[in-house]
Design an enzyme around this catalytic site. Structure first.
Site, PDB file in Angstrom:
ATOM      1  N   VAL A 237       7.852 -19.140 -20.045  1.00 54.10           N
ATOM      2  CA  VAL A 237       7.714 -18.101 -19.024  1.00 54.10           C
ATOM      3  C   VAL A 237       6.686 -17.116 -19.554  1.00 54.10           C
ATOM      4  O   VAL A 237       6.851 -16.578 -20.650  1.00 54.10           O
ATOM      5  CB  VAL A 237       9.071 -17.407 -18.775  1.00 54.10           C
ATOM      6  CG1 VAL A 237       8.909 -16.204 -17.875  1.00 54.10           C
ATOM      7  CG2 VAL A 237      10.061 -18.405 -18.171  1.00 54.10           C
ATOM      8  N   HIS A 444      49.341 -37.500 -34.015  1.00 50.81           N
ATOM      9  CA  HIS A 444      49.072 -38.229 -32.771  1.00 50.81           C
ATOM     10  C   HIS A 444      49.952 -37.669 -31.655  1.00 50.81           C
ATOM     11  O   HIS A 444      51.136 -37.403 -31.898  1.00 50.81           O
ATOM     12  CB  HIS A 444      49.401 -39.716 -32.968  1.00 50.81           C
ATOM     13  CG  HIS A 444      49.241 -40.512 -31.702  1.00 50.81           C
ATOM     14  ND1 HIS A 444      47.999 -40.838 -31.197  1.00 50.81           N
ATOM     15  CD2 HIS A 444      50.158 -40.994 -30.827  1.00 50.81           C
ATOM     16  CE1 HIS A 444      48.163 -41.521 -30.069  1.00 50.81           C
ATOM     17  NE2 HIS A 444      49.463 -41.617 -29.820  1.00 50.81           N
TER      18      HIS A 444
HETATM   19  P1  NAI Z   1      18.434 -19.328 -30.312  1.00 51.44           P
HETATM   20  O1  NAI Z   1      17.540 -19.224 -31.475  1.00 51.44           O
HETATM   21  O2  NAI Z   1      19.721 -20.032 -30.425  1.00 51.44           O
HETATM   22  O3  NAI Z   1      17.667 -20.004 -29.102  1.00 51.44           O
HETATM   23  C1  NAI Z   1      16.472 -19.507 -28.593  1.00 51.44           C
HETATM   24  C2  NAI Z   1      15.802 -20.599 -27.793  1.00 51.44           C
HETATM   25  O4  NAI Z   1      14.714 -20.030 -27.079  1.00 51.44           O
HETATM   26  C3  NAI Z   1      15.231 -21.717 -28.661  1.00 51.44           C
HETATM   27  O5  NAI Z   1      15.621 -22.947 -28.111  1.00 51.44           O
HETATM   28  C4  NAI Z   1      13.740 -21.488 -28.609  1.00 51.44           C
HETATM   29  O6  NAI Z   1      12.995 -22.681 -28.742  1.00 51.44           O
HETATM   30  C5  NAI Z   1      13.591 -20.900 -27.211  1.00 51.44           C
HETATM   31  N1  NAI Z   1      12.396 -20.068 -26.997  1.00 51.44           N
HETATM   32  C6  NAI Z   1      11.811 -19.211 -27.862  1.00 51.44           C
HETATM   33  N2  NAI Z   1      10.747 -18.617 -27.267  1.00 51.44           N
HETATM   34  C7  NAI Z   1      10.680 -19.086 -26.001  1.00 51.44           C
HETATM   35  C8  NAI Z   1       9.824 -18.835 -24.890  1.00 51.44           C
HETATM   36  N3  NAI Z   1       8.833 -17.952 -24.960  1.00 51.44           N
HETATM   37  N4  NAI Z   1      10.052 -19.510 -23.739  1.00 51.44           N
HETATM   38  C9  NAI Z   1      11.077 -20.403 -23.650  1.00 51.44           C
HETATM   39  N5  NAI Z   1      11.910 -20.683 -24.667  1.00 51.44           N
HETATM   40  C10 NAI Z   1      11.724 -20.023 -25.827  1.00 51.44           C
HETATM   41  O7  NAI Z   1      18.640 -17.808 -29.831  1.00 51.44           O
HETATM   42  P2  NAI Z   1      19.660 -17.171 -28.799  1.00 51.44           P
HETATM   43  O8  NAI Z   1      20.236 -18.180 -27.896  1.00 51.44           O
HETATM   44  O9  NAI Z   1      18.945 -15.994 -28.239  1.00 51.44           O
HETATM   45  O10 NAI Z   1      20.800 -16.648 -29.755  1.00 51.44           O
HETATM   46  C11 NAI Z   1      20.492 -15.783 -30.850  1.00 51.44           C
HETATM   47  C12 NAI Z   1      21.434 -16.017 -31.981  1.00 51.44           C
HETATM   48  O11 NAI Z   1      22.693 -15.454 -31.701  1.00 51.44           O
HETATM   49  C13 NAI Z   1      21.716 -17.491 -32.241  1.00 51.44           C
HETATM   50  O12 NAI Z   1      20.719 -18.065 -33.041  1.00 51.44           O
HETATM   51  C14 NAI Z   1      23.014 -17.440 -32.937  1.00 51.44           C
HETATM   52  O13 NAI Z   1      22.770 -17.237 -34.297  1.00 51.44           O
HETATM   53  C15 NAI Z   1      23.702 -16.219 -32.338  1.00 51.44           C
HETATM   54  N6  NAI Z   1      24.703 -16.656 -31.359  1.00 51.44           N
HETATM   55  C16 NAI Z   1      25.721 -17.461 -31.776  1.00 51.44           C
HETATM   56  C17 NAI Z   1      26.657 -17.911 -30.882  1.00 51.44           C
HETATM   57  C18 NAI Z   1      27.714 -18.824 -31.362  1.00 51.44           C
HETATM   58  O14 NAI Z   1      27.877 -18.975 -32.553  1.00 51.44           O
HETATM   59  N7  NAI Z   1      28.483 -19.443 -30.475  1.00 51.44           N
HETATM   60  C19 NAI Z   1      26.637 -17.526 -29.479  1.00 51.44           C
HETATM   61  C20 NAI Z   1      25.501 -16.701 -29.141  1.00 51.44           C
HETATM   62  C21 NAI Z   1      24.609 -16.278 -30.065  1.00 51.44           C
END
Ligand code: NAI
Ligand code: FAD
Length: 465
Positions: A237, A444
């Site tokens: 985007v 189980h």
């Molecule tokens: P993320 O690093 O998991 O994912 C970001 C995604 O955005 C990647 O797939 C990347 O390739 C993509 N991306 C980057 N720039 C882009 C662009 N300009 N256009 C389109 N796609 C692009 O980061 P996210 O989802 O923001 O989460 C941040 C952090 O928060 C996670 O890395 C995690 O450490 C933590 N988190 C953990 C959770 C859990 O443990 N269940 C839940 C939510 C967050």
């Protein structure tokens, strides 16, 4: 008075560090700039997102699955303000719990923004602008992380939102554009899809969940696709026009090319998080940074004597349990013990339905490192409990060293994968082999039998396949 330790930030890293240090007899204080304790995780992260994932999952089940089990209910109606109240009450319960624990452990809380003015000296500025100086032998920086932003796209938290705004939307968007197919995009995208949004996810790379095992990513995308989420991979985007009634996003191929326009009511920017050190005075005292993160050694120490750092603000996965374990470890080191974190055995869970959970190495990482491994895989379609519950999407995959059989990585897609990954993590922490899991009696009928069967499959002796 001079504290033994002052922790800046009360997220899962900071408050756990403070409690552990107090348990070990240190005189401890915390500094927190926000009105409530608990940091990102408790206020705008793990806890509220899981409340909405839980409630929206039940809403979805009531609408689609109940009838098949012989439960006749009228079509469920969404009361979004009540669902938000459910979430907010859950958050309040958790943040109040932290306040109670800090008090119980006789930890002083200084409310205001902390700035390190010298080693051993923190200036705390309250909301009223008044300052006080906290004197302390040691400082742990636990200031966490903030939302990563897209250049030229302003987050207003109403129509163009970060995860924080996506947790408080006042109405279900007809169409939700998610930028980034990472953890936040897929978790919060799932919440709003279940509540009725059409969800389109735009991802820069050619796969979802980069960093996860590729086979898991592929199958998970298929499952989310079946649930109704659509994906535009290898796309970015570049701009969002918010002047009209609907948002108009320009979406270009990642490699460049002609843009297409995608309309949406709300856009969620979820492209990652960045360490947060604003106003902390790190330049001033000369704390070294690397790639935006506070640089530490194996004992969490910065280059400045008496200043340590943990959690999202340092290198490693940005996860609450990683921050907590680092908090415990640094507290123990400061008390003269041997604090330690096993970075090779930190589980990672995505709380969608089904859940995705992993620990250790992916197949791609093992191939790249040239480590020979055996794979044992078991699908939930062959697990009795999953069959009867009709939660058969997914599988368990165990990667074990080809020579020693030691477990190197475990990857699960399935209902309750987040709970099941713990047994794999314990096996890895103990240096266990696939055979150890295979020969451990599992109850189980449980989904966890699929973990045992995958371990047996490493030696090609799964029973139910
Ligand atoms: P993320 O690093 O998991 O994912 C970001 C995604 O955005 C990647 O797939 C990347 O390739 C993509 N991306 C980057 N720039 C882009 C662009 N300009 N256009 C389109 N796609 C692009 O980061 P996210 O989802 O923001 O989460 C941040 C952090 O928060 C996670 O890395 C995690 O450490 C933590 N988190 C953990 C959770 C859990 O443990 N269940 C839940 C939510 C967050
Ligand atoms: P934080 O929790 O960010 O806390 C930092 C604290 O420091 C804050 O309270 C802040 O106000 C305070 N602070 C900052 N600067 C100052 C200053 N100068 N003075 C005083 N106080 C200051 N992780 C998981 O493991 N599981 C999940 O399910 C999960 N879900 C998430 C969902 C979302 C939507 C988001 C955004 C994140 C999620 N995370 C999850 C990640 C998790 O929230 C973080 O990894 C975790 O909060 C990091 O803890 P921390 O203690 O390092 O920092």
């Amino acid at each position: 008075m001079t504290y033994d330790l002052t922790v800046i930030g009360t997220g899962p890293g900071g408050y756990v560090c403070a409690i552990r240090a107090a348990q070990l007899g240190l005189k401890v204080a915390v500094v927190e700039k926000d009105r409530t304790f608990g940091g990102t995780c408790l206020n705008v992260g793990c806890i509220p997102s899981k409340a909405l994932l839980h409630a929206s999952h039940l809403f979805d089940e009531a609408g689609h699955e109940f009838a098949g089990m012989g439960i006749k209910v009228p079509a469920p109606k969404l009361d979004l303000p009540a669902m938000m109240k459910f979430k907010d009450e859950g958050v309040a319960g958790n943040v109040n719990g932290v306040a109670f624990l800090l008090k119980k452990n006789k930890i002083d809380a200084h409310i205001g923004r902390g700035k390190i003015v010298a080693p051993g000296k923190i200036e705390v500025t309250g909301a009223d602008g008044k300052t006080q100086t906290v004197e302390t032998k040691n400082i742990v920086i636990a200031t966490g992380s903030d939302v990563a932003r897209l250049k030229g796209i302003e987050i207003d938290e109403k129509r163009i939102v970060s995860s924080t705004g996506a947790l408080t939307l006042e109405a279900v968007p007809k169409k939700l554009l998610v930028v980034g197919a990472g953890v936040i995009g897929l978790e919060l995208g799932s919440v709003w899809r279940r509540l009725g949004s059409e969800v389109v996810v735009v991802e820069f790379l050619d796969r979802i969940l980069p960093g996860m095992d590729a086979e898991v990513g592929k199958q998970f995308q298929r499952i989310l696709g079946k649930q109704g989420m659509t994906f535009k991979l290898s796309s970015k985007v570049t701009a969002i026009d918010s002047s009209g009634k609907t948002l108009k996003a320009s979406v270009e191929p990642a490699a460049g090319g002609a843009p297409e326009m995608i309309e949406a009511d709300v856009a969620l920017i979820a492209i990652g998080r960045i360490p947060y050190t604003e106003g902390l005075g790190l330049d001033y005292v000369g704390v070294k940074m690397e790639k935006g993160r506070v640089l530490i050694d194996a004992d969490f120490k910065t280059n400045i004597e008496g200043i340590y750092a943990i959690g999202d603000v340092v290198a490693g996965p940005m996860l609450a349990h990683k921050a907590e374990d680092e908090g415990v470890a640094v507290a123990e080191i400061l008390a003269g013990q041997a604090g330690h974190v096993s970075y090779d055995a930190i589980p990672n869970v995505i709380y969608t339905f089904p859940e995705v959970a992993s620990v250790g190495k992916t197949e791609e990482e093992l191939k790249q490192a040239g480590i020979p491994y055996n794979t044992g895989k078991f699908p939930f379609t062959a697990n009795g409990r999953a069959k009867v519950n009709r939660t058969t999407d997914g599988f368990v995959k165990i990667l074990a060293d080809a020579k020693t059989d030691r477990v190197l990585g475990v990857h699960i897609i399935g209902a309750d994968a987040g709970t099941m990954i713990t047994e794999a993590t314990i096996a890895m922490e103990f240096g266990g082999a696939a055979e150890d899991i295979a020969r451990t009696c599992h109850p189980h009928p449980t989904l966890s039998e699929a973990v045992k069967e995958a371990a047996m499959a490493v030696a090609k002796r799964a029973i139910h396949m």
